[in-house]
Every structure is written in C-alpha cells, then in structure tokens.
Design a protein around this motif. Structure first.
Motif: not given
Length: 120
Positions: A46-47, A53-55, A63-64, A74-78
């Motif tokens: 997860i990390e 996603h932070l990168l 967009k992913d 995605h950052i929020l979800a992780n």
C-alpha cells in the motif's frame, strides 16, 4: 464563532468532495478487487502504491493510466487504507487492555495516538 469542546467526532468536517473521490476509487476498484480486499494487502504494498501515485501527482499527471482518475484520488484511497489500519490497531490495542471499542471517545483516541500537543 463558538468552539465545540464536547470531544465528539464531527464527521461533517470531512469535505464531501474527498468522500466522493474516495468512493469513486473504491467503487472502481471493485472491478479488479474484492470489497475491503485492501485489508489483506501488505502495508508495504500500500505504501508503494501511495508513493507511485504521489510521484504521478508531483509530475503533473492528470489521469491514472489504469483507472483514468486523478492520482490524488488514489493517494486519498491509499492513505485511507493506512489510516484505517492504524485506527484498527489502536482499537484492538484498547480492546486487549479491557476497553470496548465502542467506548473509545475522541479523548481516548487522542490519548492513544499521543496527538496531545506538548503542555496540554
């Protein structure tokens, strides 16, 4: 402005847009993963996803590549998965100390997580 000192969690403080972004990613995730499947994923995995996603976010990716949603979703979800895991550990820790999780107040959580500011 009156300050609420009741120590009750006010879940209305969480922006609805963030709740929406989280729900979008979790719902989209059901295409590939089981509901709450993140609970069986290693924390390091997860990390690593969070860092990827932070990168993307820091590079200005809009967009992913897989989902088509912004990296911030995605950052929020992780981050939510990691926070949920931490809260779960705190509650289980309190439970093993003889406290029921339903009896944990905001004050208890603050105390358990040592979020008190120095001098308070």
């Amino acid at each position: 402005m009156e300050i609420d000192k009741s120590n009750k969690l006010d879940l209305t403080l969480v922006p609805w847009e963030a709740k929406l972004a989280l729900a979008v990613i979790l719902t989209d995730g059901l295409k590939k993963h089981e509901r709450e499947g993140w609970r069986n994923v290693d924390r390091k995995t997860i990390e690593a996803a969070l860092e990827r996603h932070l990168l993307d976010y820091s590079r200005g990716v809009d967009k992913d590549a897989d989902s088509g949603y912004p990296p911030s979703f995605h950052i929020l979800a992780n981050a939510a998965f990691l926070a949920a895991s931490d809260v779960e550990k705190l509650c289980w820790g309190a439970l093993s100390m003889g406290e029921g999780t339903s009896s944990l107040s905001l004050s208890d959580i603050v105390e358990l997580t040592n979020l008190n500011k120095p001098g308070e």
